[in-house]
Design a protein around this motif. Structure first.
Motif, mmCIF file in Angstrom:
data_model
loop_
_atom_site.group_PDB
_atom_site.id
_atom_site.type_symbol
_atom_site.label_atom_id
_atom_site.label_comp_id
_atom_site.label_asym_id
_atom_site.label_seq_id
_atom_site.Cartn_x
_atom_site.Cartn_y
_atom_site.Cartn_z
ATOM 1 N N TRP A 47 44.118 43.123 57.022
ATOM 2 C CA TRP A 47 43.824 44.230 56.118
ATOM 3 C C TRP A 47 43.784 45.538 56.914
ATOM 4 N N ILE A 50 41.886 50.579 52.262
ATOM 5 C CA ILE A 50 41.667 50.422 50.827
ATOM 6 C C ILE A 50 41.274 51.774 50.249
ATOM 7 N N ARG A 99 44.030 45.461 44.424
ATOM 8 C CA ARG A 99 42.767 44.718 44.480
ATOM 9 C C ARG A 99 42.162 44.694 43.089
ATOM 10 N N SER A 102 38.070 41.880 38.892
ATOM 11 C CA SER A 102 37.860 40.728 38.014
ATOM 12 C C SER A 102 38.451 39.451 38.598
ATOM 13 N N TYR A 103 39.185 39.586 39.678
ATOM 14 C CA TYR A 103 39.694 38.447 40.419
ATOM 15 C C TYR A 103 38.894 38.295 41.708
ATOM 16 N N ALA A 104 37.608 38.552 41.617
ATOM 17 C CA ALA A 104 36.696 38.404 42.754
ATOM 18 C C ALA A 104 37.154 39.229 43.951
ATOM 19 N N GLY A 105 37.777 40.354 43.678
ATOM 20 C CA GLY A 105 38.154 41.264 44.748
ATOM 21 C C GLY A 105 39.380 40.853 45.525
ATOM 22 N N SER A 106 40.098 39.879 45.053
ATOM 23 C CA SER A 106 41.301 39.439 45.760
ATOM 24 C C SER A 106 42.459 40.396 45.475
ATOM 25 N N PHE A 107 43.518 40.256 46.262
ATOM 26 C CA PHE A 107 44.717 41.074 46.085
ATOM 27 C C PHE A 107 45.676 40.315 45.162
ATOM 28 N N LYS A 108 45.741 40.774 43.926
ATOM 29 C CA LYS A 108 46.489 40.019 42.926
ATOM 30 C C LYS A 108 47.993 40.275 42.997
ATOM 31 N N TRP A 110 51.323 42.109 45.041
ATOM 32 C CA TRP A 110 51.800 42.549 46.346
ATOM 33 C C TRP A 110 53.208 43.128 46.222
ATOM 34 N N TYR B 36 46.125 32.340 49.433
ATOM 35 C CA TYR B 36 47.453 32.901 49.210
ATOM 36 C C TYR B 36 48.500 31.967 49.792
ATOM 37 N N LEU B 46 49.064 35.351 45.345
ATOM 38 C CA LEU B 46 47.722 34.840 45.083
ATOM 39 C C LEU B 46 47.792 33.503 44.362
ATOM 40 N N TYR B 49 41.439 32.406 43.326
ATOM 41 C CA TYR B 49 40.418 33.411 43.599
ATOM 42 C C TYR B 49 39.068 32.868 43.160
ATOM 43 N N GLN B 89 41.202 34.086 52.471
ATOM 44 C CA GLN B 89 40.697 35.448 52.655
ATOM 45 C C GLN B 89 39.303 35.531 52.061
ATOM 46 N N CYS B 91 36.537 37.823 50.443
ATOM 47 C CA CYS B 91 36.491 39.092 49.713
ATOM 48 C C CYS B 91 35.037 39.523 49.510
#
Lengths: 120, 107
Positions: A47, A50, A99, A102-108, A110, B36, B46, B49, B89, B91
């Motif tokens: 990372w 952000i 980011r 609502s997806y627990a802070g994941s990167f949905k 890319w 991922y 992804l 999650y 990862q 988060c």
């Protein structure tokens, strides 16, 4: 359909500068924090930075703090990464990513990535 | 900074068999863990999650479990398209950090 399209990569000498862009479409850009993640050749994911949806809050990895600056233009649905004082160890594919809290802070989502090579 | 450690580094499994990948955090991240998949020449995508919730469009053969410091990604009945590198990862805390990856290869 969500699309993230990076551009601006290339070959730059050590100490030089480069600005990456990430054009977003298919979602309400200003509603989402956006980040940059990089991957050195043959290595894992790191990372980099952000920025919040409105652009008021930013954060950086220690490895780039003071050299890189993230920004966004919500009117143009575009994310930027200004990279200064580049070093050989900054050589990597740079991905922009969305980011999603609502997806627990994941990167949905890319982008496909843009390659930055720092070499003399 | 939270260190994420994945094991094994490489896993060789035959198509149709089950694969179990592990991820350990150096301190608790609750359920704030993502997985991922990355195929050669492609961006990561992804899979999971919140430690156990599949992302949109992810087949049911992918499942995640765990909380705190120990997490598992299980792929039941491996398909040829599943052979790739997998990253976990955390988060939970900034900086967000990734594991070093597990390469899943065809046996």
């Amino acid at each position: 359909e969500v699309q993230l399209l990076e551009s601006g990569g290339g070959l730059v000498q050590p100490g030089g500068s480069l600005r990456l862009s990430c054009a977003a479409s298919g979602f309400t850009f200003s509603n989402y924090a956006m980040g940059w993640v990089r991957q050195a050749p043959g290595k894992g994911l790191e990372w980099v930075s952000i920025i919040s949806g409105g652009g008021s809050s930013t954060d950086y990895a220690d490895s780039v703090k003071g050299r890189f600056a993230i920004s966004r233009d919500n009117s143009k649905n575009t994310l930027y990464l200004q990279m200064n004082s580049l070093r050989a160890e900054d050589t990597a594919v740079y991905y922009c990513a969305t980011r999603v809290s609502s997806y627990a802070g994941s990167f949905k989502y890319w982008g496909q990535g843009t390659l930055v090579t720092v070499s003399a | 900074e939270i260190v994420m450690t994945q094991s094994p580094a490489t896993l060789s499994v035959s198509p149709g068999e089950r694969a179990t990948l592990s991820c350990r955090a150096s301190q608790s991240v609750g359920s704030n863990l993502a997985w991922y998949q990355q195929k050669p020449g492609q961006a990561p995508s992804l899979l999971i999650y919140g430690a156990s919730t599949r992302a949109t469009g992810i087949p049911a053969r992918f499942s995640g479990s765990g909380s705190g410091t120990e997490f598992t990604l299980t792929i039941s009945s491996l398909q040829t398209e599943d052979f790739a590198v997998y990253y976990c990862q955390q988060c939970d805390n900034w900086p967000v950090t990734f594991g070093q990856g597990t390469r899943l290869e065809i046996k």
